[in-house]
Design a protein around this motif. Structure first.
Motif, PDB file in Angstrom:
ATOM      1  N   ARG A 177       0.817  -1.220   0.000  1.00 52.79           N
ATOM      2  CA  ARG A 177       0.000   0.000   0.000  1.00 52.79           C
ATOM      3  C   ARG A 177       0.846   1.264   0.000  1.00 52.79           C
ATOM      4  N   GLY A 178       2.142   1.141   0.153  1.00 51.22           N
ATOM      5  CA  GLY A 178       3.025   2.282  -0.046  1.00 51.22           C
ATOM      6  C   GLY A 178       3.466   2.963   1.232  1.00 51.22           C
ATOM      7  N   PRO A 179       4.013   4.163   1.093  1.00 51.86           N
ATOM      8  CA  PRO A 179       4.575   4.877   2.244  1.00 51.86           C
ATOM      9  C   PRO A 179       3.573   5.139   3.365  1.00 51.86           C
ATOM     10  N   GLU A 180       2.275   5.320   3.008  1.00 55.41           N
ATOM     11  CA  GLU A 180       1.282   5.562   4.062  1.00 55.41           C
ATOM     12  C   GLU A 180       1.193   4.365   5.007  1.00 55.41           C
ATOM     13  N   ALA A 181       1.291   3.157   4.453  1.00 56.99           N
ATOM     14  CA  ALA A 181       1.239   1.961   5.300  1.00 56.99           C
ATOM     15  C   ALA A 181       2.431   1.922   6.256  1.00 56.99           C
ATOM     16  N   VAL A 182       3.596   2.323   5.784  1.00 58.87           N
ATOM     17  CA  VAL A 182       4.780   2.351   6.654  1.00 58.87           C
ATOM     18  C   VAL A 182       4.583   3.364   7.782  1.00 58.87           C
ATOM     19  N   LEU A 183       4.055   4.545   7.442  1.00 59.33           N
ATOM     20  CA  LEU A 183       3.826   5.571   8.459  1.00 59.33           C
ATOM     21  C   LEU A 183       2.860   5.070   9.531  1.00 59.33           C
ATOM     22  N   TYR A 184       1.758   4.465   9.106  1.00 54.01           N
ATOM     23  CA  TYR A 184       0.780   3.997  10.077  1.00 54.01           C
ATOM     24  C   TYR A 184       1.339   2.851  10.911  1.00 54.01           C
ATOM     25  N   ALA A 185       2.173   1.995  10.332  1.00 54.14           N
ATOM     26  CA  ALA A 185       2.783   0.910  11.111  1.00 54.14           C
ATOM     27  C   ALA A 185       3.736   1.472  12.159  1.00 54.14           C
ATOM     28  N   ILE A 186       4.489   2.516  11.794  1.00 50.12           N
ATOM     29  CA  ILE A 186       5.402   3.143  12.762  1.00 50.12           C
ATOM     30  C   ILE A 186       4.606   3.792  13.883  1.00 50.12           C
ATOM     31  N   LEU A 187       3.543   4.502  13.515  1.00 47.71           N
ATOM     32  CA  LEU A 187       2.708   5.152  14.521  1.00 47.71           C
ATOM     33  C   LEU A 187       2.084   4.116  15.452  1.00 47.71           C
ATOM     34  N   ASP A 188       1.638   3.001  14.898  1.00 46.52           N
ATOM     35  CA  ASP A 188       1.048   1.945  15.709  1.00 46.52           C
ATOM     36  C   ASP A 188       2.084   1.359  16.675  1.00 46.52           C
ATOM     37  N   SER A 189       3.324   1.197  16.210  1.00 44.80           N
ATOM     38  CA  SER A 189       4.377   0.671  17.083  1.00 44.80           C
ATOM     39  C   SER A 189       4.658   1.625  18.238  1.00 44.80           C
ATOM     40  N   VAL A 190       4.688   2.919  17.945  1.00 48.57           N
ATOM     41  CA  VAL A 190       4.933   3.904  19.002  1.00 48.57           C
ATOM     42  C   VAL A 190       3.810   3.876  20.033  1.00 48.57           C
ATOM     43  N   VAL A 191       2.574   3.829  19.553  1.00 51.70           N
ATOM     44  CA  VAL A 191       1.427   3.844  20.470  1.00 51.70           C
ATOM     45  C   VAL A 191       1.356   2.535  21.260  1.00 51.70           C
ATOM     46  N   ASP A 192       1.641   1.402  20.621  1.00 56.33           N
ATOM     47  CA  ASP A 192       1.655   0.128  21.352  1.00 56.33           C
ATOM     48  C   ASP A 192       2.706   0.131  22.447  1.00 56.33           C
ATOM     49  N   GLY A 193       3.799   0.883  22.247  1.00 59.69           N
ATOM     50  CA  GLY A 193       4.821   0.976  23.285  1.00 59.69           C
ATOM     51  C   GLY A 193       4.367   1.717  24.528  1.00 59.69           C
ATOM     52  N   TYR A 194       3.233   2.442  24.430  1.00 58.52           N
ATOM     53  CA  TYR A 194       2.718   3.151  25.595  1.00 58.52           C
ATOM     54  C   TYR A 194       2.065   2.211  26.604  1.00 58.52           C
ATOM     55  N   ALA A 195       1.577   1.063  26.164  1.00 61.17           N
ATOM     56  CA  ALA A 195       0.871   0.152  27.074  1.00 61.17           C
ATOM     57  C   ALA A 195       1.759  -0.323  28.222  1.00 61.17           C
ATOM     58  N   PRO A 196       3.005  -0.795  27.972  1.00 57.86           N
ATOM     59  CA  PRO A 196       3.865  -1.161  29.111  1.00 57.86           C
ATOM     60  C   PRO A 196       4.184   0.018  30.026  1.00 57.86           C
TER      61      PRO A 196
END
Length: 378
Positions: A177-196
């Protein structure tokens, strides 16, 4: 067609004497230090075509050249604390805005999103909880997203973008899906790191509550330090909520894939949940600090009350001692006067002097006892 090969130079035959060369005497000179090779900030650089990685490179020049040779490809370049020269090279290749490059060099930026033509510049604040130190460590991530490239500039140990890259490379459909998919995956990783981080802060607050009721001496300092971490965490999360809202509006405006829009909404929900928990933490810490101050004040009041009681008891004892001392002082004074070794003294030959002196001493002592008893000194 004949192929003409260059003739090899003939090697000297064995036993043939070579002409002697004159050697000039050169004074001893200290060798020049060899300059170390420049540090490369490239962590990972790869070219992707239709969701498949076609090649991986170790430097920017090869990555740029490979991207130019693949018109439909996408470059994903990961950098860690790059210098100005490397960022200038990126800006020249991908036409990045000077203001965005300046922010990426200086770091210490708040989470934000800015658009410069066809390029998005996104700043994210990552966080991770350190169990050993029981504190939160923050990192900063800058992301440049263009039509055919994604460049990440990391300032800090988190987030782990290698895991994000590995996960996306295993999901060809998403990566296609291109660069937008990479951006959203990075954002999701950052936000998932908030749970711990949320779980760690929650555990710390529970420990602080136990310390408060247990009367730990340094609990107020720990409450203050934890409050600062919660505030810093809130400064990272709250702007990213506005960032997700801007991305959602841009996705609708530019017709981003609906699947990615749903993906972004899920990330926004996780951010909202983290922000709500942070508000609960701040309120809890305020209440705990108030309770701690109240308990400290109560303990101080009890100590002051105890000291006052001790002082009162000491005062009563002093009164008793002073009263008995005054009672004993009167006969002692009379006895001292009549105990002087003088031959000529009044009343020495008086027959009633001794009994009268005893009566006087007894009368003064009884009188003083009555006075002190009336004043409740004795």
């Amino acid at each position: 067609m004949a192929t003409f090969l260059p003739s090899r130079p003939s090697r000297p035959l064995l036993g043939v004497r070579r002409p002697r060369r004159t050697v000039d005497v050169v004074p001893d000179v200290a060798p020049r230090p060899v300059a170390p090779a420049p540090r490369s900030s490239v962590v990972a650089a790869a070219i992707y075509d239709d969701g498949v990685r076609t090649a991986r490179y170790d430097n920017l020049a090869e990555t740029f050249s490979a991207l130019r040779s693949r018109p439909g490809g996408m470059a994903w370049i990961g950098l860690e604390r790059p210098d100005e020269a490397e960022l200038t090279s990126l800006a020249r290749e991908f036409d990045l805005h000077p203001l965005a490059i300046e922010d990426a060099i200086q770091a210490h930026q708040r989470p934000k999103i800015e658009r410069y033509g066809d390029t998005l510049f996104v700043v994210l604040r990552a966080a991770r909880y350190l169990d050993a130190a029981e504190e939160v460590e923050f990192g900063e991530l800058h992301v440049f997203v263009g039509p055919d490239f994604v460049v990440t500039v990391r300032h800090g140990a988190s987030p782990d973008l290698a895991a994000v890259r590995s996960r996306l490379e295993s999901d060809r459909e998403m990566l296609a899906r291109g660069p937008e998919a990479v951006l959203y995956a990075i954002l999701d990783s950052v936000v998932d790191g908030y749970a711990p981080v949320v779980a760690g802060l929650d555990h710390d607050i529970d420990e602080i509550e136990s310390d408060v009721w247990g009367g730990a001496p340094d609990v107020s300092r720990r409450i203050y330090e934890l409050s600062r971490e919660v505030i810093d965490f809130q400064r990272a999360v709250r702007p990213e909520q506005a960032l997700c809202a801007s991305l959602a509006k841009g996705a609708e405006k530019y017709g981003v894939d609906p699947e990615l829009q749903a993906y972004l909404r899920d990330v926004a929900d996780h951010l909202t949940e983290a922000a709500d928990r942070i508000e609960v933490f701040r309120a809890a810490l305020r209440d705990i600090l108030t309770v701690a101050a109240t308990l400290v004040a109560q303990r101080q009041n009890e100590e002051m009350k105890h000291l006052s009681e001790v002082s009162i008891r000491q005062g009563e004892e002093v009164k008793k001692i002073s009263g008995w001392a005054a009672i004993l002082f009167a006969p002692t004074l009379v006895g001292t006067v009549y105990g002087m070794n003088f031959e000529v003294m009044p009343e020495l030959d008086w027959a009633y002097g001794y009994p009268i002196a005893l009566v006087a001493m007894l009368a003064v002592s009884v009188g003083l006892f009555g006075v002190f008893r009336w004043k409740r000194w004795i």
